[in-house]
Write a protein that holds these residues in place. Sequence first.
Motif, PDB file in Angstrom:
ATOM      1  N   MET A   1      43.635  34.478  51.050  1.00 14.58           N
ATOM      2  CA  MET A   1      43.432  35.592  50.140  1.00 14.58           C
ATOM      3  C   MET A   1      43.655  35.134  48.691  1.00 14.58           C
ATOM      4  SD  MET A   1      45.579  39.124  50.095  1.00 14.58           S
ATOM      5  CE  MET A   1      45.672  39.143  51.869  1.00 14.58           C
ATOM      6  N   LYS A   2      42.661  35.404  47.852  1.00 13.31           N
ATOM      7  CA  LYS A   2      42.766  34.982  46.447  1.00 13.31           C
ATOM      8  C   LYS A   2      42.771  36.224  45.570  1.00 13.31           C
ATOM      9  CE  LYS A   2      40.219  30.765  47.430  1.00 13.31           C
ATOM     10  NZ  LYS A   2      38.965  30.044  47.193  1.00 13.31           N
ATOM     11  N   ILE A  98      37.211  34.594  43.825  1.00 13.89           N
ATOM     12  CA  ILE A  98      38.338  35.528  43.927  1.00 13.89           C
ATOM     13  C   ILE A  98      37.954  36.708  44.829  1.00 13.89           C
ATOM     14  CG2 ILE A  98      39.698  37.192  42.554  1.00 13.89           C
ATOM     15  CD1 ILE A  98      40.488  34.218  42.047  1.00 13.89           C
ATOM     16  N   ASP A  99      38.884  37.128  45.711  1.00  7.17           N
ATOM     17  CA  ASP A  99      38.583  38.235  46.628  1.00  7.17           C
ATOM     18  C   ASP A  99      38.775  39.598  45.973  1.00  7.17           C
ATOM     19  OD1 ASP A  99      38.112  36.702  49.058  1.00  7.17           O
ATOM     20  OD2 ASP A  99      40.216  36.122  48.836  1.00  7.17           O
ATOM     21  N   LYS A 100      39.880  39.746  45.223  1.00  3.94           N
ATOM     22  CA  LYS A 100      40.187  41.061  44.672  1.00  3.94           C
ATOM     23  C   LYS A 100      40.971  40.934  43.367  1.00  3.94           C
ATOM     24  CE  LYS A 100      39.606  44.601  47.193  1.00  3.94           C
ATOM     25  NZ  LYS A 100      38.227  45.080  47.358  1.00  3.94           N
ATOM     26  N   VAL A 101      40.680  41.880  42.456  1.00  3.16           N
ATOM     27  CA  VAL A 101      41.439  41.961  41.206  1.00  3.16           C
ATOM     28  C   VAL A 101      42.187  43.287  41.234  1.00  3.16           C
ATOM     29  CG1 VAL A 101      41.297  42.004  38.676  1.00  3.16           C
ATOM     30  CG2 VAL A 101      39.653  40.646  39.989  1.00  3.16           C
ATOM     31  N   ILE A 102      43.505  43.223  41.198  1.00  2.08           N
ATOM     32  CA  ILE A 102      44.297  44.462  41.175  1.00  2.08           C
ATOM     33  C   ILE A 102      44.702  44.712  39.731  1.00  2.08           C
ATOM     34  CG2 ILE A 102      46.395  45.618  41.995  1.00  2.08           C
ATOM     35  CD1 ILE A 102      46.138  44.002  44.574  1.00  2.08           C
ATOM     36  N   TYR A 103      44.228  45.852  39.207  1.00  5.46           N
ATOM     37  CA  TYR A 103      44.485  46.170  37.793  1.00  5.46           C
ATOM     38  C   TYR A 103      45.594  47.207  37.711  1.00  5.46           C
ATOM     39  CZ  TYR A 103      43.805  47.455  32.958  1.00  5.46           C
ATOM     40  OH  TYR A 103      44.019  47.694  31.627  1.00  5.46           O
ATOM     41  N   LEU A 104      46.686  46.846  37.044  1.00  2.55           N
ATOM     42  CA  LEU A 104      47.835  47.751  36.909  1.00  2.55           C
ATOM     43  C   LEU A 104      47.635  48.636  35.690  1.00  2.55           C
ATOM     44  CD1 LEU A 104      50.708  45.235  37.768  1.00  2.55           C
ATOM     45  CD2 LEU A 104      49.467  46.771  39.310  1.00  2.55           C
ATOM     46  N   ASP A 105      47.356  49.896  35.970  1.00  8.29           N
ATOM     47  CA  ASP A 105      46.978  50.836  34.925  1.00  8.29           C
ATOM     48  C   ASP A 105      48.197  51.643  34.464  1.00  8.29           C
ATOM     49  OD1 ASP A 105      45.184  52.095  33.312  1.00  8.29           O
ATOM     50  OD2 ASP A 105      44.508  53.528  34.835  1.00  8.29           O
ATOM     51  N   VAL A 106      48.582  51.447  33.214  1.00 11.37           N
ATOM     52  CA  VAL A 106      49.763  52.155  32.686  1.00 11.37           C
ATOM     53  C   VAL A 106      49.645  52.254  31.168  1.00 11.37           C
ATOM     54  CG1 VAL A 106      51.109  49.996  32.752  1.00 11.37           C
ATOM     55  CG2 VAL A 106      52.316  52.135  32.653  1.00 11.37           C
ATOM     56  N   TYR A 177      34.984  41.976  36.023  1.00 12.76           N
ATOM     57  CA  TYR A 177      35.290  42.156  37.446  1.00 12.76           C
ATOM     58  C   TYR A 177      34.908  43.550  37.935  1.00 12.76           C
ATOM     59  CZ  TYR A 177      37.622  37.677  37.193  1.00 12.76           C
ATOM     60  OH  TYR A 177      37.878  36.339  37.033  1.00 12.76           O
ATOM     61  N   GLU A 178      34.912  44.517  37.023  1.00  9.78           N
ATOM     62  CA  GLU A 178      34.476  45.867  37.398  1.00  9.78           C
ATOM     63  C   GLU A 178      32.998  45.826  37.804  1.00  9.78           C
ATOM     64  OE1 GLU A 178      37.155  49.295  35.252  1.00  9.78           O
ATOM     65  OE2 GLU A 178      35.432  48.519  34.190  1.00  9.78           O
ATOM     66  N   LYS A 179      32.220  45.112  36.992  1.00  9.15           N
ATOM     67  CA  LYS A 179      30.790  44.992  37.278  1.00  9.15           C
ATOM     68  C   LYS A 179      30.548  44.298  38.610  1.00  9.15           C
ATOM     69  CE  LYS A 179      28.290  45.012  32.941  1.00  9.15           C
ATOM     70  NZ  LYS A 179      28.137  44.139  31.797  1.00  9.15           N
ATOM     71  N   LYS A 180      31.404  43.347  38.935  1.00  9.94           N
ATOM     72  CA  LYS A 180      31.270  42.622  40.204  1.00  9.94           C
ATOM     73  C   LYS A 180      31.748  43.447  41.398  1.00  9.94           C
ATOM     74  CE  LYS A 180      32.209  37.724  39.524  1.00  9.94           C
ATOM     75  NZ  LYS A 180      31.076  37.291  40.187  1.00  9.94           N
ATOM     76  N   LYS A 181      32.363  44.586  41.089  1.00  5.21           N
ATOM     77  CA  LYS A 181      32.896  45.520  42.081  1.00  5.21           C
ATOM     78  C   LYS A 181      34.011  44.929  42.947  1.00  5.21           C
ATOM     79  CE  LYS A 181      28.669  48.325  42.447  1.00  5.21           C
ATOM     80  NZ  LYS A 181      28.849  48.926  41.139  1.00  5.21           N
ATOM     81  N   ILE A 182      34.826  44.088  42.332  1.00  4.70           N
ATOM     82  CA  ILE A 182      35.974  43.578  43.100  1.00  4.70           C
ATOM     83  C   ILE A 182      37.294  44.004  42.456  1.00  4.70           C
ATOM     84  CG2 ILE A 182      34.792  41.606  44.183  1.00  4.70           C
ATOM     85  CD1 ILE A 182      36.198  39.806  42.073  1.00  4.70           C
ATOM     86  N   MET A 206      42.166  45.252  52.666  1.00  2.44           N
ATOM     87  CA  MET A 206      41.444  43.978  52.626  1.00  2.44           C
ATOM     88  C   MET A 206      41.499  43.266  53.971  1.00  2.44           C
ATOM     89  SD  MET A 206      42.673  42.311  49.069  1.00  2.44           S
ATOM     90  CE  MET A 206      41.859  40.734  49.341  1.00  2.44           C
ATOM     91  N   LYS A 207      42.635  43.446  54.673  1.00  6.53           N
ATOM     92  CA  LYS A 207      42.836  42.715  55.931  1.00  6.53           C
ATOM     93  C   LYS A 207      42.099  43.349  57.100  1.00  6.53           C
ATOM     94  CE  LYS A 207      46.981  40.219  55.022  1.00  6.53           C
ATOM     95  NZ  LYS A 207      48.155  39.661  55.621  1.00  6.53           N
TER      96      LYS A 207
END
Length: 208
Positions: A1-2, A98-106, A177-182, A206-207
């Motif tokens: 997992m990346k 990369i498999d997923k980008v987790i964006y921390l929104d605050v 990454y939003e455009k790539k939908k990941i 994801m799993k």
Amino acid sequence: MKLIIMGPPGSGKGTVSERLEKEFNLLHVSPGELLREEVAKGTTIGKEIKRFIESGELVPDKFVAEMVKLEVKGKDNYILDGFPRSLGQAKSIEELKIDKVIYLDVSEDEVIKRLAGRRVCERGTHGYHITFLKPKKEGICDVDGSKLVQRKDDNPRVIKQRFKVFHEQTEAARKFYEKKKILVKVDASKEPEKVWELVNKVIKEMKK
Ligand code: AP5
Ligand code: MG
């Protein structure tokens, strides 16, 4: 997992990555931490990059991108914490898939409170907060027993600059990454345990 953990300064990237590392046995790659280590060692590179970190500017790509690629070479399970931070950096790691980008929104107001109360161990590896995420023993790191200190770039002037850089450069990487939908946005304004639950949910999905 990346994975990539992205978000504004103080959004909780390090806190979430530490937990992911522990729970899922992923390699935690934090360029911010690697760069600070270089500065602390006083190496030739360290001397060159000190001024960027202490003024809240991005360290030039030639140091950062190569450093990250070297860390993850031949590996399949890792978290990139705070990398990429510009469109150029994002494009430079396309081959990593990369498999997923987790964006921390605050919000900015919330993270300013967080950064003012942040404390880190002497090596800068383990992070705490004087109110929101306390160590078991006041002023002492739970993991390595060292004294807790404040980061040099956690002062109001540099924090302001780190935000400016984030808006000017990192937003472009987020859109990429939003455009790539990941990219998945997580509400990071909640307390640490709640944020962890949301991140954990993304990983479980994801799993499947
Ligand atoms: P870096 O070290 O990555 O700094 P940053 O992006 O500004 O982010 P921080 O580490 O300050 O915050 P964080 O999101 O990790 O939050 P944390 O978990 O600690 O980079 C530093 C510098 O290095 C850059 O300015 C640049 O010069 C250079 N650099 C790094 N990467 C680079 C790159 N790719 N390219 C070029 N240069 C680069 O949490 C913050 C505080 O809040 C802690 O006290 C924590 O306990 C607390 N907290 C965490 N979660 C919560 C919660 N949910 N509720 C309440 N408090 C919380
Ligand atoms: Mg961090």
